[in-house]
Design an enzyme around this catalytic site. Structure first.
Site, short mmCIF file in Angstrom:
data_model
loop_
_atom_site.label_atom_id
_atom_site.label_comp_id
_atom_site.label_asym_id
_atom_site.label_seq_id
_atom_site.Cartn_x
_atom_site.Cartn_y
_atom_site.Cartn_z
N LYS A 138 0.89 -1.16 0.00
CA LYS A 138 0.00 0.00 0.00
C LYS A 138 0.93 1.20 0.00
O LYS A 138 1.57 1.51 0.99
CB LYS A 138 -0.90 0.00 1.24
CG LYS A 138 -1.68 1.31 1.34
CD LYS A 138 -2.62 1.36 2.51
CE LYS A 138 -2.87 2.81 2.90
NZ LYS A 138 -3.96 2.95 3.85
N GLY A 197 -8.65 8.91 8.90
CA GLY A 197 -9.10 9.04 10.28
C GLY A 197 -10.14 10.12 10.52
O GLY A 197 -10.55 10.35 11.67
N ALA A 255 -9.56 5.34 3.20
CA ALA A 255 -9.49 6.51 4.09
C ALA A 255 -10.78 7.30 4.11
O ALA A 255 -11.41 7.56 3.08
CB ALA A 255 -8.34 7.45 3.72
N GLY A 256 -11.15 7.65 5.31
CA GLY A 256 -12.28 8.56 5.51
C GLY A 256 -13.57 7.89 5.92
O GLY A 256 -14.51 8.57 6.32
N ASN A 315 -9.36 1.62 8.68
CA ASN A 315 -8.67 1.27 9.92
C ASN A 315 -9.38 1.94 11.09
O ASN A 315 -10.02 1.29 11.90
CB ASN A 315 -7.20 1.68 9.84
CG ASN A 315 -6.37 1.18 11.02
OD1 ASN A 315 -5.18 0.99 10.93
ND2 ASN A 315 -6.98 0.94 12.16
N THR A 316 -9.29 3.28 11.13
CA THR A 316 -9.83 4.04 12.27
C THR A 316 -11.32 3.78 12.50
O THR A 316 -11.76 3.73 13.65
CB THR A 316 -9.64 5.55 12.03
OG1 THR A 316 -8.29 5.77 11.64
CG2 THR A 316 -9.94 6.35 13.29
#
Lengths: 201, 259, 66
Positions: free
Chosen positions: B98, B159, B185-186, B207-208
């Protein structure tokens, strides 16, 4: 002024799909007398399998073979030498019977390499080249000339060297040029080899 | 039965990729990853704390069970990202990467030049490059041309939990490239993941959204369901959007209640 | 001679091999990698890679990340 030497550094990803061993064979037949098998991403076993046929065809033509970093493989195939980056130098006593060639990026590193017993160094990247663009600007011919002046062992120029640039690197005092894609990615690697040899002669 | 997600010649059933960062504990991380149904799991490449062999994240993420996706997080130049990818490969983490080349520390938006340069270099050397990118369709095309195996446009800053800020650009990206498009992301909650899949994306990476949720394990389950639901809905073919109503019940045969 | 490992200065004997240093530090072989002066050291070369004064090493492994 004598003839400059030509070194082909292999990269199996740069052959435009053609078999690397076959391409190296064509170049040796066209007069190439120095090959460095690089292939940093190969496992030792795969590297050995690649070096065997290349050793065969270079041996038959009296061409020298250097293997990158792996002393065991170099010894196993009977290579002439080992090639390593300056940061991970291998000294002759750890490579019994093998010559050592070192890749350097600065004149100071060339001096170190000579002290460590290298037979010759490969200095670069002298000119802009796609393979090294991600790592920053090229060193330039001035720095190449500095490296040549700093040591008494031969200095090869690598990185974007073309036949048109040979006069310039010759004037800087190099002993030879090392090329990758200028030969491997050419429509005819054999023709590209002959053109280089003519320009260097 | 859906066709698989294909990355670097390998087939995956799950279209959800999850990260391993920011979890309160390794145990929660392990359980959340399990609940997510993910087959690909991202990891960062960081210094070993010396002396030696403490716990490893791989004690909680079995490399025989999951496909590891090392990232180049924290890299601000192509040089750093390429070297990090080399390290990851030498460490036996495979040749999927990545690719992150960050341009700005506050937004963590990519450095476009560095990203393209690093993609070219790594793709040439046999890596399966999955670049984390912005939602610019032109850049997505350039990345594909540079040899990327997929493109991973952000939905919103890493995040931030803001969801898919520009679904229109994501759609244009989908029309413009042939490699898989994975929103990375996001994502903030399950509906964001569903939206990404309904647009036609091939996968979602987060992830977050899971690690930072109040209760990561059920959130991981929610994300799994959301990705599946969004994918099913996309393939089932939604109705068009209209400004005015079109009645769902027939207009004829309505009883006459006039006195 | 002095080398730097993961940002920390260390005194080690001249000519120490990378293999010996890693053993001394108790670094697991599996799923770790080493860069010396920004060059990735191939694992097969660890025994014959001799460290020199001023070398900067990065020893890495996977950790949690997104």
């Amino acid at each position: 002024m004598g003839a400059l030497s030509l070194c082909l550094v292999t990269d199996r990803h740069a052959t435009r799909g053609r078999d690397l061993v076959a391409v190296v064979g064509e170049c040796v037949e066209a007069g190439l007398r120095l090959v460095q098998v690089r292939e940093k991403d190969l496992s030792p076993a795969a590297l050995l399998a690649l070096c065997r046929p290349i050793r065969e065809l270079t041996r038959r033509a009296g061409a020298r073979l250097f293997v990158n970093s792996n002393v065991e493989v170099a010894l196993e195939v009977g290579a002439d030498g080992i090639h390593c980056p300056h940061a991970l130098v291998i000294v002759p006593e750890d490579a019994p019977g093998l010559s050592v060639a070192v890749s350097v990026h600065r004149p100071e590193e060339a001096i170190d390499a000579q002290k460590d017993g290298a037979e010759f160094v490969v200095f670069g990247p002298v000119y802009d080249t796609p393979a090294k663009r991600a790592f920053g600007p090229p060193q330039g011919v001035e720095r190449l000339a500095e490296a040549v002046r700093a040591v008494s062992i031969p200095v090869f120029a690598i990185g974007g060297v073309t036949t048109a640039r040979v006069p310039e690197v010759r004037a800087a005092g190099t002993a030879g040029v090392a090329v990758i894609s200028a030969i491997l990615s050419a429509d005819s690697p054999a023709l590209a080899t002959r053109r280089f040899l003519e320009a260097l002669g | 039965m859906d066709n698989p997600l294909v990355l670097g010649g390998r087939e995956f059933r799950s279209r959800l990729i999850v990260g391993t960062g920011k979890y309160a504990s390794n145990e929660i991380m392990r359980d959340a990853i399990e609940a997510s149904g993910a087959e690909i799991v991202t990891v960062a490449v960081r210094r070993v704390s010396l002396p030696g062999s403490g716990q490893s994240i791989l004690d909680f993420v079995d490399p025989k069970r999951y496909t590891l996706l090392p990232n180049t997080a924290g890299c601000y130049t192509a040089d750093e990202a390429v070297r990090t990818a080399y390290l990851a490969r030498e460490a036996g983490l495979g040749d999927l990467v990545k690719l992150e080349v960050i341009g700005d520390a506050r937004t963590l938006f990519p450095d476009v030049q560095g990203l393209l340069e690093a993609t070219k270099t790594l793709a040439r050397e046999g890596f399966t490059v999955l670049p984390y990118t912005n939602d610019d369709p032109v850049l997505a095309r350039r990345l594909q041309d540079a040899g990327a195996a997929a493109v991973m446009p952000l939905g919103a800053p890493i995040g931030s939990g803001l969801g898919i800020r520009n679904p229109y650009n994501i759609k244009i990206i989908l029309e413009g490239v042939t490699v898989p498009v994975i929103v990375d992301a996001g994502v903030g909650t399950a509906s964001d993941a569903a939206v990404a899949m309904e647009l036609g994306c091939d996968g979602v990476l987060m992830n977050t959204a899971i690690a930072g949720a109040k209760d990561p394990v059920p959130m991981a389950t929610a994300m799994r369901l959301a990705v599946e639901a969004g994918r099913l809905a996309f393939k089932a073919g939604r109705i068009p959007k209209k400004l005015y109503a079109t009645a769902s019940s027939p207009l004829e045969g309505v009883p006459d209640w006039a006195p | 001679m002095q080398i730097t490992v993961n940002g920390q200065a260390m005194e080690v004997e001249d000519g120490l091999s990378l293999e010996a240093l890693l053993a001394r530090l108790g670094v697991r072989r599996e799923f770790t990698a080493v860069a010396v002066n920004r060059e990735i050291a191939p694992k097969s070369a660890y025994p014959r890679t001799r460290l020199r004064d001023g070398d900067r090493l990065e020893i890495v492994h996977p950790m949690g990340g997104g």
